[in-house]
Design a protein around this motif. Structure first.
Motif, PDB file in Angstrom:
ATOM      1  N   ILE A   3       0.812  -1.221   0.000  1.00  7.26           N
ATOM      2  CA  ILE A   3       0.000   0.000   0.000  1.00  7.26           C
ATOM      3  C   ILE A   3       0.843   1.267   0.000  1.00  7.26           C
ATOM      4  CG2 ILE A   3      -1.946  -1.153   1.126  1.00  7.26           C
ATOM      5  CD1 ILE A   3      -1.074   0.162   3.765  1.00  7.26           C
ATOM      6  N   TYR A   6      -0.382   4.147  -2.068  1.00  6.88           N
ATOM      7  CA  TYR A   6      -1.505   4.888  -1.498  1.00  6.88           C
ATOM      8  C   TYR A   6      -1.044   5.799  -0.364  1.00  6.88           C
ATOM      9  CZ  TYR A   6      -4.157   1.303  -4.012  1.00  6.88           C
ATOM     10  OH  TYR A   6      -4.664   0.475  -4.980  1.00  6.88           O
ATOM     11  N   GLN A  24      -9.591   2.321  -5.248  1.00  5.35           N
ATOM     12  CA  GLN A  24      -8.289   2.315  -4.586  1.00  5.35           C
ATOM     13  C   GLN A  24      -8.448   2.102  -3.082  1.00  5.35           C
ATOM     14  OE1 GLN A  24      -7.110   6.213  -6.041  1.00  5.35           O
ATOM     15  NE2 GLN A  24      -5.526   5.310  -7.364  1.00  5.35           N
ATOM     16  N   LEU A  28      -6.801  -0.873  -0.905  1.00  5.08           N
ATOM     17  CA  LEU A  28      -5.960  -0.581   0.265  1.00  5.08           C
ATOM     18  C   LEU A  28      -6.506  -1.276   1.510  1.00  5.08           C
ATOM     19  CD1 LEU A  28      -4.811   3.024   1.328  1.00  5.08           C
ATOM     20  CD2 LEU A  28      -5.448   1.281   2.963  1.00  5.08           C
ATOM     21  N   GLN A  31      -6.268  -5.104   1.523  1.00  2.22           N
ATOM     22  CA  GLN A  31      -4.941  -5.614   1.842  1.00  2.22           C
ATOM     23  C   GLN A  31      -4.663  -5.540   3.340  1.00  2.22           C
ATOM     24  OE1 GLN A  31      -1.523  -4.710  -0.734  1.00  2.22           O
ATOM     25  NE2 GLN A  31      -2.933  -3.546  -2.047  1.00  2.22           N
TER      26      GLN A  31
END
Length: 307
Positions: A3, A6, A24, A28, A31
């Motif tokens: 990540i 991000y 997105q 994120l 995960q």
């Protein structure tokens, strides 16, 4: 995977941070929930979002991720009333168990879910245990007129791990907002939720609309969804995402509430709850009003979702 891409966007500080889009945000958060990132990345995510704040699109993405992964309560005959409970009592008795049992007494199925995120608070789940209502070991269908409660790790262990990061970091993170907004039911449900800071109101309203959720939103008591017994808050309802203002906030704060104990410990709160349910003490008017709103919304949702 990872990540870091991000974090580079959301972690540039209060002025430089950029929001990410819904897809997105789902990637994120997914995960993080799946344990695919390091503890260092989780900490960076928590701090970055705490500084930046969540947008409604990001919150929708976070909810998409958790809804796709968590264990679900089977649908019942009526909309499930969902009461998230993560804050507990600090100054006044925690009244979420009383709200749950008042709703069940009206024939509604009620699920309370939560976990401890602050060491010194009295949890609603502890009060339910003291009232002889043990936690479920796994999600199951909840009958009309029944209260059940689940620990967060029974819905999704990864979400529980994220919430537990508060004890290490010392700050809330997006997991706390997600837990208070998510629908853990496989069928129609009314999520009863609250906010403590006015700046969250617009984000929450947009999120409910975008997700097409059934929800009741008001200012809560110390972060709990049960109404503050001393006040009459504003109530906003969402049915399939459509907004309706049910009631404006009423001015004034009661100096005392008849029968409400000064002590907040588990046994005192459980005893007070029993006495109210037995009719020995009055139902706080603010809670009675909240029950009325939830009953009407449940009927509306049943009508809207009937084939």
């Amino acid at each position: 995977m990872g990540i870091s891409q991000y974090i580079k966007e959301i972690g540039r500080g209060a002025r430089g941070a950029k929001a990410i889009d819904r897809a997105q945000a789902a990637d994120l958060f997914g995960q993080v929930l799946d344990g695919q990132v390091t503890d260092l990345e989780v900490g960076a995510f928590c701090i970055a979002m705490r500084i930046k704040g969540e947008t409604s699109e990001e919150m929708c993405g976070f909810l998409d991720a958790v809804h796709a992964r968590m264990a679900l309560v089977p649908a019942g005959d009526a909309p499930l009333i969902v009461l998230p409970s993560y804050n507990g009592a600090r100054k006044l008795p925690v009244l979420t168990p009383l709200l749950a049992l008042l709703l069940a007494r009206e024939g509604l199925p009620v699920l309370l879910h939560g976990m401890r995120t602050e060491a010194r608070r009295i949890l609603a789940s502890d009060v339910l245990e003291a009232l002889g209502i043990p936690a479920l070991e796994a999600p199951e269908k909840i009958a009309n007129g029944r209260v059940a409660h689940l620990r967060t790790d029974r819905l999704h262990p990864g979400l529980a791990r994220l919430l537990a990061a508060r004890e290490v970091i010392g700050l809330r993170n997006p997991g706390h907002s997600v837990a208070k907004l998510m629908n853990p039911c496989a069928g129609p449900a009314l999520v009863v939720t609250s906010y403590t800071h006015p700046e969250y109101f617009d984000m929450l309203c947009t999120t409910f609309a975008s997700m097409g959720m059934h929800a009741l939103l008001s200012r809560g008591l110390e972060g709990e969804v049960a109404a503050d017994p001393r006040r009459t808050p504003r109530y906003d309802a969402f049915v399939a995402g459509a907004h309706q203002l049910l009631e404006e906030q009423q001015p004034g704060t009661a100096s005392e509430v008849s029968g409400l104990p000064a002590e907040i410990d588990v046994q005192t709160t459980a005893g007070y709850t029993r006495r109210v349910l037995a009719g020995e003490l009055p139902v706080p008017p603010a809670l009675a009003r909240q029950v009325e709103h939830i009953l009407r919304l449940s009927t509306t949702i049943t009508t809207e979702t009937r084939p």
